[in-house]
Motif scaffolding. Structure first.
Motif, PDB file in Angstrom:
ATOM      1  N   LYS A 194      -5.512   2.622  -4.244  1.00 12.94           N
ATOM      2  CA  LYS A 194      -5.827   1.166  -3.895  1.00 12.94           C
ATOM      3  C   LYS A 194      -4.919   0.454  -4.629  1.00 12.94           C
ATOM      4  O   LYS A 194      -4.643   0.558  -5.831  1.00 12.94           O
ATOM      5  CB  LYS A 194      -7.397   0.814  -4.128  1.00 12.94           C
ATOM      6  N   TYR A 195      -4.347  -0.690  -4.023  1.00 13.53           N
ATOM      7  CA  TYR A 195      -3.451  -1.514  -4.644  1.00 13.53           C
ATOM      8  C   TYR A 195      -4.010  -2.770  -4.733  1.00 13.53           C
ATOM      9  O   TYR A 195      -5.147  -3.352  -4.001  1.00 13.53           O
ATOM     10  CB  TYR A 195      -2.397  -1.918  -3.602  1.00 13.53           C
ATOM     11  N   ARG A 196      -4.063  -3.292  -5.963  1.00 12.38           N
ATOM     12  CA  ARG A 196      -4.903  -4.568  -6.378  1.00 12.38           C
ATOM     13  C   ARG A 196      -3.770  -5.486  -6.777  1.00 12.38           C
ATOM     14  O   ARG A 196      -2.972  -4.985  -7.820  1.00 12.38           O
ATOM     15  CB  ARG A 196      -5.737  -4.392  -7.286  1.00 12.38           C
ATOM     16  N   THR A 214      -6.159   3.393  -8.719  1.00 12.58           N
ATOM     17  CA  THR A 214      -5.828   1.872  -8.404  1.00 12.58           C
ATOM     18  C   THR A 214      -4.474   1.479  -8.928  1.00 12.58           C
ATOM     19  O   THR A 214      -4.113   2.145 -10.305  1.00 12.58           O
ATOM     20  CB  THR A 214      -6.901   0.709  -9.161  1.00 12.58           C
ATOM     21  N   ALA A 247     -13.219  -0.378  -6.296  1.00 13.53           N
ATOM     22  CA  ALA A 247     -12.444  -0.536  -5.162  1.00 13.53           C
ATOM     23  C   ALA A 247     -12.687  -0.128  -3.805  1.00 13.53           C
ATOM     24  O   ALA A 247     -12.126  -0.353  -2.813  1.00 13.53           O
ATOM     25  CB  ALA A 247     -10.984  -0.158  -5.672  1.00 13.53           C
ATOM     26  N   VAL A 248     -13.547   0.863  -4.020  1.00 16.23           N
ATOM     27  CA  VAL A 248     -14.215   1.707  -2.575  1.00 16.23           C
ATOM     28  C   VAL A 248     -15.701   1.341  -2.399  1.00 16.23           C
ATOM     29  O   VAL A 248     -16.559   1.742  -3.265  1.00 16.23           O
ATOM     30  CB  VAL A 248     -13.802   3.106  -2.714  1.00 16.23           C
ATOM     31  N   GLY A 257       0.759  -1.309  -0.082  1.00 12.06           N
ATOM     32  CA  GLY A 257      -0.097   0.097   0.061  1.00 12.06           C
ATOM     33  C   GLY A 257       0.805   1.272  -0.016  1.00 12.06           C
ATOM     34  O   GLY A 257       0.429   2.111  -0.581  1.00 12.06           O
ATOM     35  N   ILE A 299      -9.789   8.282  -7.114  1.00  8.83           N
ATOM     36  CA  ILE A 299      -9.471   7.108  -6.995  1.00  8.83           C
ATOM     37  C   ILE A 299      -8.322   6.702  -7.907  1.00  8.83           C
ATOM     38  O   ILE A 299      -8.454   6.912  -9.002  1.00  8.83           O
ATOM     39  CB  ILE A 299     -10.860   5.910  -6.938  1.00  8.83           C
ATOM     40  N   GLU A 339      -7.850   8.595  -3.029  1.00  8.60           N
ATOM     41  CA  GLU A 339      -7.947   7.335  -2.292  1.00  8.60           C
ATOM     42  C   GLU A 339      -7.094   6.471  -3.082  1.00  8.60           C
ATOM     43  O   GLU A 339      -7.262   6.288  -4.365  1.00  8.60           O
ATOM     44  CB  GLU A 339      -9.225   6.881  -2.033  1.00  8.60           C
ATOM     45  N   ASP A 378      -5.190   9.411   1.688  1.00  5.43           N
ATOM     46  CA  ASP A 378      -3.893   8.907   0.939  1.00  5.43           C
ATOM     47  C   ASP A 378      -3.127   9.969   0.235  1.00  5.43           C
ATOM     48  O   ASP A 378      -2.203  10.180   0.971  1.00  5.43           O
ATOM     49  CB  ASP A 378      -4.157   7.653   0.120  1.00  5.43           C
TER      50      ASP A 378
END
Length: 132
Positions: free
Chosen positions: A70-72, A115, A81-82, A24, A113, A68, A55
């Motif tokens: 997001k790690y995927r 990702t 993702a949220v 993250g 967002i 925000e 973040d």
């Protein structure tokens, strides 16, 4: 014997949690670099407010973006993702932060967002967290 097994399970969970935390943090750095390449200036990273953590906070022109990250492991749609509850929390945290920083009150706010997935370009969804 049982005690040793439970300790090893706890160690595995702790290690997994640490790996996720590290991934993250790396994703946040990648997202910040990505935003800077797009012309944004990073104002804050991992900003904590009474309402929650944001973040990234970035500005480009008159637009102030609360991001925000997001790690995927696999690429996914940024919007999925949220969760709604998390989106509302981030919106409240962004509003609290903006009221504490007078210099940014007249900016246009955006809830974005990003990702990040291995070996892929980050995906940036502008205004992807806007509450309905």
């Amino acid at each position: 014997m049982r005690f040793a097994q439970s300790l090893s399970t706890i160690d595995k969970r702790t290690q997994a949690r640490r790996r996720k935390e590290r991934a993250g943090r790396v994703a946040e750095v990648v997202a910040a670099l990505f935003l800077m390449a797009k012309g944004y200036r990073i104002v804050r990273r991992r900003e904590r407010t009474k309402m929650g953590e944001i973040d990234l906070i970035a500005v480009r022109g008159r637009r102030l973006a609360f991001v925000e990250v997001k790690y995927r492991d696999q690429p996914s749609e940024p919007g999925s993702a949220v969760a709604r509850r998390q989106s509302d929390r981030i919106a409240r945290a962004a509003e609290a932060w903006a009221w504490q920083h007078k210099a940014y009150r007249n900016h246009d706010f955006g809830l974005d967002i990003i990702t990040v997935a291995p070996w892929r370009w980050p995906r940036h969804l502008i205004d992807g967290l806007q509450p309905i």
